[in-house]
Design a protein around this motif. Structure first.
Motif, PDB file in Angstrom:
ATOM      1  N   GLN A 141       0.827  -1.207   0.000  1.00 61.38           N
ATOM      2  CA  GLN A 141       0.000   0.000   0.000  1.00 61.38           C
ATOM      3  C   GLN A 141       0.863   1.260   0.000  1.00 61.38           C
ATOM      4  OE1 GLN A 141      -3.444   0.490  -0.112  1.00 61.38           O
ATOM      5  NE2 GLN A 141      -3.494  -1.683  -0.676  1.00 61.38           N
TER       6      GLN A 141
ATOM      7  N   ALA B 211       2.349   1.783  -3.422  1.00 63.15           N
ATOM      8  CA  ALA B 211       1.322   2.265  -4.355  1.00 63.15           C
ATOM      9  C   ALA B 211       1.082   3.758  -4.159  1.00 63.15           C
ATOM     10  CB  ALA B 211       0.027   1.478  -4.160  1.00 63.15           C
ATOM     11  N   LEU B 212       1.091   4.200  -2.900  1.00 61.15           N
ATOM     12  CA  LEU B 212       0.936   5.635  -2.611  1.00 61.15           C
ATOM     13  C   LEU B 212       2.126   6.419  -3.144  1.00 61.15           C
ATOM     14  CD1 LEU B 212      -0.418   8.069  -1.235  1.00 61.15           C
ATOM     15  CD2 LEU B 212       0.667   7.337   0.912  1.00 61.15           C
TER      16      LEU B 212
ATOM     17  N   ASP C 105       4.058   5.615  -5.655  1.00 57.05           N
ATOM     18  CA  ASP C 105       3.943   5.649  -7.118  1.00 57.05           C
ATOM     19  C   ASP C 105       2.958   6.731  -7.547  1.00 57.05           C
ATOM     20  OD1 ASP C 105       5.725   3.535  -7.342  1.00 57.05           O
ATOM     21  OD2 ASP C 105       4.159   2.009  -7.538  1.00 57.05           O
ATOM     22  N   TRP C 106       1.827   6.803  -6.859  1.00 53.32           N
ATOM     23  CA  TRP C 106       0.806   7.801  -7.189  1.00 53.32           C
ATOM     24  C   TRP C 106       1.356   9.209  -7.003  1.00 53.32           C
ATOM     25  CZ3 TRP C 106      -1.510  11.475  -3.958  1.00 53.32           C
ATOM     26  CH2 TRP C 106      -2.619  12.141  -4.499  1.00 53.32           C
ATOM     27  N   LEU C 107       2.084   9.408  -5.933  1.00 53.58           N
ATOM     28  CA  LEU C 107       2.584  10.745  -5.629  1.00 53.58           C
ATOM     29  C   LEU C 107       3.720  11.143  -6.572  1.00 53.58           C
ATOM     30  CD1 LEU C 107       1.975  13.025  -3.727  1.00 53.58           C
ATOM     31  CD2 LEU C 107       3.522  12.003  -2.038  1.00 53.58           C
TER      32      LEU C 107
ATOM     33  N   ASP D 288       3.920  10.335  -9.653  1.00 52.65           N
ATOM     34  CA  ASP D 288       3.297  10.672 -10.939  1.00 52.65           C
ATOM     35  C   ASP D 288       2.441  11.937 -10.875  1.00 52.65           C
ATOM     36  OD1 ASP D 288       4.442   8.440 -12.108  1.00 52.65           O
ATOM     37  OD2 ASP D 288       2.676   7.170 -11.809  1.00 52.65           O
ATOM     38  N   ARG D 289       2.102  12.383  -9.695  1.00 55.49           N
ATOM     39  CA  ARG D 289       1.196  13.525  -9.561  1.00 55.49           C
ATOM     40  C   ARG D 289       1.974  14.838  -9.717  1.00 55.49           C
ATOM     41  NH1 ARG D 289      -3.922  14.179  -7.834  1.00 55.49           N
ATOM     42  NH2 ARG D 289      -4.539  16.123  -6.806  1.00 55.49           N
TER      43      ARG D 289
ATOM     44  N   CYS E  41      -1.268  19.335  -6.613  1.00 60.73           N
ATOM     45  CA  CYS E  41      -1.296  19.040  -5.179  1.00 60.73           C
ATOM     46  C   CYS E  41      -1.810  20.200  -4.347  1.00 60.73           C
ATOM     47  CB  CYS E  41       0.103  18.666  -4.681  1.00 60.73           C
ATOM     48  SG  CYS E  41       0.768  17.146  -5.399  1.00 60.73           S
TER      49      CYS E  41
END
Length: 254
Positions: free
Chosen positions: A232, A235-236, A238-240, A242-243, A248
């Protein structure tokens, strides 16, 4: 290597230049009943955070080991600071890294008492467009797994925490004391009378300092919790990564 504290200032420049996200472990040094070490919370946070050391897009910061734990103060060994001190310390630590160019972070938190202060720090950093630093509580990320593994409401030094530490640091768990922990534990966190929340300190509702059913603990269950939480967290991250940073900030600042 992405442990910031183990770099020189020269190699840190390269690591920071590559990093998209910082990882800041926070926890506490406080009582966890007779079976678990005082460092349970910050050791757990550090273990999760250090799973990111091999990522080129992250840099792992030193652990903050003392948190908002005054409600455990009647138990020996507990250290604590005020919520205001903790909030400011986290905020300024992240701000100092943002000055070097890393303006996204995940605060890997191991102690529930820190949560309100971390949310306030994250809001301030975001509102001022200094950094985007959402808190991540490891136990929230594995709630479904814990429900499958344990029959408890839990809350502190319970089967979930005991299992995780048993997996991470077998030497810091006393299995023979788990029965004593449970004998003096409460079923759930806190106390309520006619809808009013009482039990301001842990000692008000737990003789042993534990909450839940720690005798259900098992290191293999701890391994399942750790693997699920690690997945988890990444995954967070990776999301951050790419953001875009501009996405933000609060919408009224765009």
């Amino acid at each position: 290597m992405s442990l910031l504290a183990e770099h020189t200032t020269t190699t840190a420049a390269d690591a920071i230049e590559r990093a998209e996200v910082a990882v800041l472990p926070t926890g506490s040094t406080e009582q966890h009943g007779p079976a678990l070490a005082l460092g349970m919370d910050h050791l757990a946070a550090e273990a999760f955070a250090r799973t990111a050391v091999d990522r080129d897009d992250t840099v792992v910061l030193p652990t903050i080991p003392v948190g908002v734990s005054e409600h455990h103060r009647q138990f020996d060994g507990t250290l604590y600071v005020t919520a205001e001190t903790f909030e400011r310390y986290v905020e300024e630590t992240i701000s100092s890294l943002a000055a070097h160019g890393v303006r996204k972070a995940v605060v890997v938190n191991g102690h529930g008492g820190n949560s309100d202060a971390l949310r306030r720090a994250a809001r301030t950093l975001r509102d001022e467009e200094t950094a985007f630093a959402p808190p991540w509580n490891w136990w929230d990320s594995v709630a479904d797994v814990a429900d499958d593994l344990f029959d408890e409401e839990g809350g502190h030094a319970d089967a979930m925490e005991s299992s995780l530490l048993w997996h991470l640091r077998e030497d810091l768990v006393d299995p023979d004391a788990l029965e004593d922990a449970e004998a003096g534990a409460s079923e759930a966190w806190g106390e309520s009378v006619h809808g009013a929340a009482l039990g301001f300190d842990t000692i008000d509702f737990s003789e042993s300092g534990a909450v839940g059913r720690p005798t259900q603990a098992d290191p293999e269950k701890g391994a399942r919790l750790f693997d699920a939480g690690r997945d988890q967290l990444h995954a967070l991250l990776d999301w951050l990564v790419d953001r875009p940073l501009e996405d933000c900030w609060p919408s009224d600042h765009k």
